[in-house]
Design an enzyme around this catalytic site. Structure first.
Site, PDB file in Angstrom:
ATOM      1  N   LYS A   1     -15.759  84.498  66.563  1.00  0.00           N
ATOM      2  CA  LYS A   1     -15.076  83.906  67.727  1.00  0.00           C
ATOM      3  C   LYS A   1     -13.646  84.452  67.855  1.00  0.00           C
ATOM      4  O   LYS A   1     -13.230  84.859  68.929  1.00  0.00           O
ATOM      5  CB  LYS A   1     -15.036  82.371  67.597  1.00  0.00           C
TER       6      LYS A   1
ATOM      7  N   ARG B   1     -14.895  71.033  69.148  1.00  0.00           N
ATOM      8  CA  ARG B   1     -15.677  71.042  67.916  1.00  0.00           C
ATOM      9  C   ARG B   1     -16.665  69.881  67.846  1.00  0.00           C
ATOM     10  O   ARG B   1     -17.445  69.777  66.912  1.00  0.00           O
ATOM     11  CB  ARG B   1     -14.752  70.861  66.714  1.00  0.00           C
TER      12      ARG B   1
ATOM     13  N   ARG C   1     -13.872  88.062  54.199  1.00  0.00           N
ATOM     14  CA  ARG C   1     -12.678  88.132  55.068  1.00  0.00           C
ATOM     15  C   ARG C   1     -11.384  88.119  54.240  1.00  0.00           C
ATOM     16  O   ARG C   1     -11.243  87.348  53.301  1.00  0.00           O
ATOM     17  CB  ARG C   1     -12.657  86.942  56.022  1.00  0.00           C
TER      18      ARG C   1
ATOM     19  N   ARG D   1      -8.457  83.304  52.923  1.00  0.00           N
ATOM     20  CA  ARG D   1      -8.242  81.931  53.408  1.00  0.00           C
ATOM     21  C   ARG D   1      -8.799  80.949  52.389  1.00  0.00           C
ATOM     22  O   ARG D   1      -9.860  81.187  51.818  1.00  0.00           O
ATOM     23  CB  ARG D   1      -8.978  81.743  54.750  1.00  0.00           C
TER      24      ARG D   1
ATOM     25  N   ARG E   1     -18.216  73.622  55.699  1.00  0.00           N
ATOM     26  CA  ARG E   1     -17.920  73.995  57.088  1.00  0.00           C
ATOM     27  C   ARG E   1     -19.215  74.185  57.880  1.00  0.00           C
ATOM     28  O   ARG E   1     -19.295  73.787  59.043  1.00  0.00           O
ATOM     29  CB  ARG E   1     -17.079  75.281  57.120  1.00  0.00           C
TER      30      ARG E   1
HETATM   31  P1  AP5 Z   1     -13.836  85.780  62.804  1.00  0.00           P
HETATM   32  O1  AP5 Z   1     -13.717  86.493  64.085  1.00  0.00           O
HETATM   33  O2  AP5 Z   1     -12.597  85.298  62.140  1.00  0.00           O
HETATM   34  O3  AP5 Z   1     -14.897  84.595  62.928  1.00  0.00           O
HETATM   35  P2  AP5 Z   1     -14.714  83.124  63.507  1.00  0.00           P
HETATM   36  O4  AP5 Z   1     -15.971  82.763  64.197  1.00  0.00           O
HETATM   37  O5  AP5 Z   1     -13.436  83.030  64.284  1.00  0.00           O
HETATM   38  O6  AP5 Z   1     -14.635  82.356  62.129  1.00  0.00           O
HETATM   39  P3  AP5 Z   1     -13.621  81.262  61.601  1.00  0.00           P
HETATM   40  O7  AP5 Z   1     -13.928  81.137  60.134  1.00  0.00           O
HETATM   41  O8  AP5 Z   1     -12.194  81.577  61.937  1.00  0.00           O
HETATM   42  O9  AP5 Z   1     -14.092  80.039  62.423  1.00  0.00           O
HETATM   43  P4  AP5 Z   1     -14.017  78.552  62.117  1.00  0.00           P
HETATM   44  O10 AP5 Z   1     -14.517  78.016  63.387  1.00  0.00           O
HETATM   45  O11 AP5 Z   1     -14.680  78.051  60.900  1.00  0.00           O
HETATM   46  O12 AP5 Z   1     -12.475  78.376  61.738  1.00  0.00           O
HETATM   47  P5  AP5 Z   1     -11.207  77.869  62.558  1.00  0.00           P
HETATM   48  O13 AP5 Z   1     -10.115  78.772  62.218  1.00  0.00           O
HETATM   49  O14 AP5 Z   1     -11.545  77.608  63.982  1.00  0.00           O
HETATM   50  O15 AP5 Z   1     -14.653  86.754  61.791  1.00  0.00           O
HETATM   51  C1  AP5 Z   1     -14.900  86.369  60.448  1.00  0.00           C
HETATM   52  C2  AP5 Z   1     -14.969  87.637  59.590  1.00  0.00           C
HETATM   53  O16 AP5 Z   1     -16.077  88.438  60.007  1.00  0.00           O
HETATM   54  C3  AP5 Z   1     -13.746  88.551  59.700  1.00  0.00           C
HETATM   55  O17 AP5 Z   1     -13.516  89.188  58.457  1.00  0.00           O
HETATM   56  C4  AP5 Z   1     -14.143  89.602  60.754  1.00  0.00           C
HETATM   57  O18 AP5 Z   1     -13.477  90.825  60.561  1.00  0.00           O
HETATM   58  C5  AP5 Z   1     -15.648  89.718  60.481  1.00  0.00           C
HETATM   59  N1  AP5 Z   1     -16.440  89.997  61.683  1.00  0.00           N
HETATM   60  C6  AP5 Z   1     -16.336  89.390  62.900  1.00  0.00           C
HETATM   61  N2  AP5 Z   1     -17.269  89.870  63.745  1.00  0.00           N
HETATM   62  C7  AP5 Z   1     -17.984  90.782  63.040  1.00  0.00           C
HETATM   63  C8  AP5 Z   1     -19.104  91.635  63.375  1.00  0.00           C
HETATM   64  N3  AP5 Z   1     -19.662  91.623  64.595  1.00  0.00           N
HETATM   65  N4  AP5 Z   1     -19.583  92.452  62.394  1.00  0.00           N
HETATM   66  C9  AP5 Z   1     -19.018  92.471  61.151  1.00  0.00           C
HETATM   67  N5  AP5 Z   1     -17.962  91.705  60.790  1.00  0.00           N
HETATM   68  C10 AP5 Z   1     -17.455  90.871  61.727  1.00  0.00           C
HETATM   69  O19 AP5 Z   1     -10.997  76.422  61.890  1.00  0.00           O
HETATM   70  C11 AP5 Z   1     -10.541  76.294  60.571  1.00  0.00           C
HETATM   71  C12 AP5 Z   1     -10.329  74.816  60.273  1.00  0.00           C
HETATM   72  O20 AP5 Z   1      -9.317  74.271  61.151  1.00  0.00           O
HETATM   73  C13 AP5 Z   1     -11.549  73.904  60.511  1.00  0.00           C
HETATM   74  O21 AP5 Z   1     -12.413  73.886  59.389  1.00  0.00           O
HETATM   75  C14 AP5 Z   1     -10.867  72.548  60.760  1.00  0.00           C
HETATM   76  O22 AP5 Z   1     -10.433  71.983  59.556  1.00  0.00           O
HETATM   77  C15 AP5 Z   1      -9.640  72.945  61.561  1.00  0.00           C
HETATM   78  N6  AP5 Z   1      -9.901  72.953  63.007  1.00  0.00           N
HETATM   79  C16 AP5 Z   1      -9.817  74.028  63.846  1.00  0.00           C
HETATM   80  N7  AP5 Z   1     -10.126  73.673  65.101  1.00  0.00           N
HETATM   81  C17 AP5 Z   1     -10.430  72.345  65.055  1.00  0.00           C
HETATM   82  C18 AP5 Z   1     -10.851  71.419  66.042  1.00  0.00           C
HETATM   83  N8  AP5 Z   1     -11.045  71.782  67.332  1.00  0.00           N
HETATM   84  N9  AP5 Z   1     -11.076  70.142  65.652  1.00  0.00           N
HETATM   85  C19 AP5 Z   1     -10.889  69.746  64.374  1.00  0.00           C
HETATM   86  N10 AP5 Z   1     -10.515  70.594  63.391  1.00  0.00           N
HETATM   87  C20 AP5 Z   1     -10.268  71.882  63.725  1.00  0.00           C
END
Ligand code: AP5
Length: 219
Positions: free
Chosen positions: A18, A93, A129, A162, A173
Site C-alpha cells: 500500500k 482499518r 523490509r 520496524r 497484525r
Molecule cells: P509496503 O509498501 O510498506 O507495504 P504496506 O502494505 O504499506 O505494509 P505496511 O506494513 O506498512 O502496512 P500496515 O498496514 O501493516 O502498516 P501501517 O504502517 O499502516 O511494502 C512492504 C515491503 O514489501 C517493503 O519492503 C517493500 O519494499 C516491499 N514490496 C512492496 N511491494 C512489493 C512488490 N510488489 N514486490 C516485492 N516487494 C514489494 O500501520 C502500522 C501500525 O500503525 C498498525 O499496526 C496500527 O498499530 C497503527 N495504525 C495505522 N493506521 C491505523 C488506523 N487507521 N487505525 C488504527 N491503527 C492504525
C-alpha cells in the site's frame, strides 16, 4: 468541507504494498498521500504525547483507538483544503473508521482498491523490509536490497527494521487485519465503490495495474 475531491483508499493486508504504491500514485495523479502508519510512527519517533500513547499498541501490532486516528485524518484533509484529492494508505482499518471517513468526505467520490497478496509472500515482504531512519527510503533484503548490505544507497545511514516487522508481531497484525479490516471490503463493496488488483507481481507491474485503474476511476 466544500468542493468535490476524489478520495482513493488503498486496502490490503500488512505488506501488500500500500505504502509503496500510494507514493507512486500520489505523484502521478497529484493526490495528497495520507499514511496513518507513517504519521503515527513519526509521532513515536519524535516522542510526542500522542506518540507515547500509541507506541506500545503499535509495537504489539494492534489498532490505535479510532478517535485518535480519525482526528489525524480529518486534520490532514482540512490542512490540504485546496488539494484535488487524496490517496489514503492504512485508513480506514475497520467499519467504524470507514463510516467516519464517509462523513468527512461528505458527497465526494470515494473508491476503495484492495491490493491482494498471498500470506506467504506478505510474511517475506515484512520480515525483509528495512528502512532508512535518515531519509525514509524503504528497502527489502529479498526483493530490493541496498547495494551495500544494511546501508542506505541514498544517504549512507544504517538501515533498521520496524519493530512490528518481527514475526510474532506480524502474526498479530494479520489476525487484526482478518478480524477488523476485511469487513471494510464488504462495506465499500456494498456501496459499489470497490475494486481489486493483484499485488503479487513486481512493484512496476502492480503500479501499472493500479495506475490504469485509477485512470479509469478519474474519468
Ligand atoms: P509496503 O509498501 O510498506 O507495504 P504496506 O502494505 O504499506 O505494509 P505496511 O506494513 O506498512 O502496512 P500496515 O498496514 O501493516 O502498516 P501501517 O504502517 O499502516 O511494502 C512492504 C515491503 O514489501 C517493503 O519492503 C517493500 O519494499 C516491499 N514490496 C512492496 N511491494 C512489493 C512488490 N510488489 N514486490 C516485492 N516487494 C514489494 O500501520 C502500522 C501500525 O500503525 C498498525 O499496526 C496500527 O498499530 C497503527 N495504525 C495505522 N493506521 C491505523 C488506523 N487507521 N487505525 C488504527 N491503527 C492504525
Amino acid at each position: 468541507m466544500s468542493g468535490k475531491k476524489k478520495l482513493i483508499i488503498l486496502l490490503g493486508p500488512p505488506g501488500a504494498g500500500k505504502g509503496t504504491q500510494a507514493k507512486k500514485i500520489s505523484r502521478e495523479f497529484d493526490l495528497v498521500h495520507i499514511s496513518t502508519g507513517d504519521i503515527l510512527r513519526n509521532e513515536v519517533r519524535d516522542g510526542t504525547e500522542l506518540g507515547s500513547k500509541v507506541k506500545e499498541i503499535m509495537n504489539a501490532g494492534d489498532l490505535v483507538p479510532d478517535e485518535l486516528v480519525g482526528e489525524i485524518v480529518r486534520s490532514c484533509i482540512e490542512k490540504h483544503s485546496s488539494a484535488a484529492g487524496f490517496i489514503l494508505d492504512g485508513y480506514p482499518r475497520n467499519v467504524t473508521q470507514a463510516e467516519f471517513l464517509m462523513c468527512i468526505a461528505d458527497g465526494w467520490p470515494v473508491y476503495a482498491v484492495c491490493i491482494r497478496v498471498e500470506e506467504e509472500t506478505l510474511v517475506k515482504r515484512l520480515t525483509g523490509r528495512r528502512y532508512c531512519p535518515g531519509c525514509g527510503k524503504i528497502y527489502n533484503v529479498y526483493f530490493s536490497p541496498p547495494s551495500t548490505e544494511g546501508i542506505c544507497d541514498a544517504c549512507g545511514t544504517e538501515l533498521v527494521q520496524r519493530r512490528d516487522d518481527r514475526e510474532e508481531v506480524i502474526a498479530e497484525r494479520l489476525r487484526v487485519y482478518h478480524e477488523q479490516t476485511r469487513p471494510v471490503i464488504d462495506y465499500f463493496s456494498s456501496l459499489g465503490r470497490y475494486f481489486e488488483i493483484d499485488g503479487s507481481k513486481s512493484v512496476p507491474h502492480v503500479a501499472q495495474a493500479l495506475s490504469e485503474l485509477v485512470g479509469v476511476i478519474e474519468k
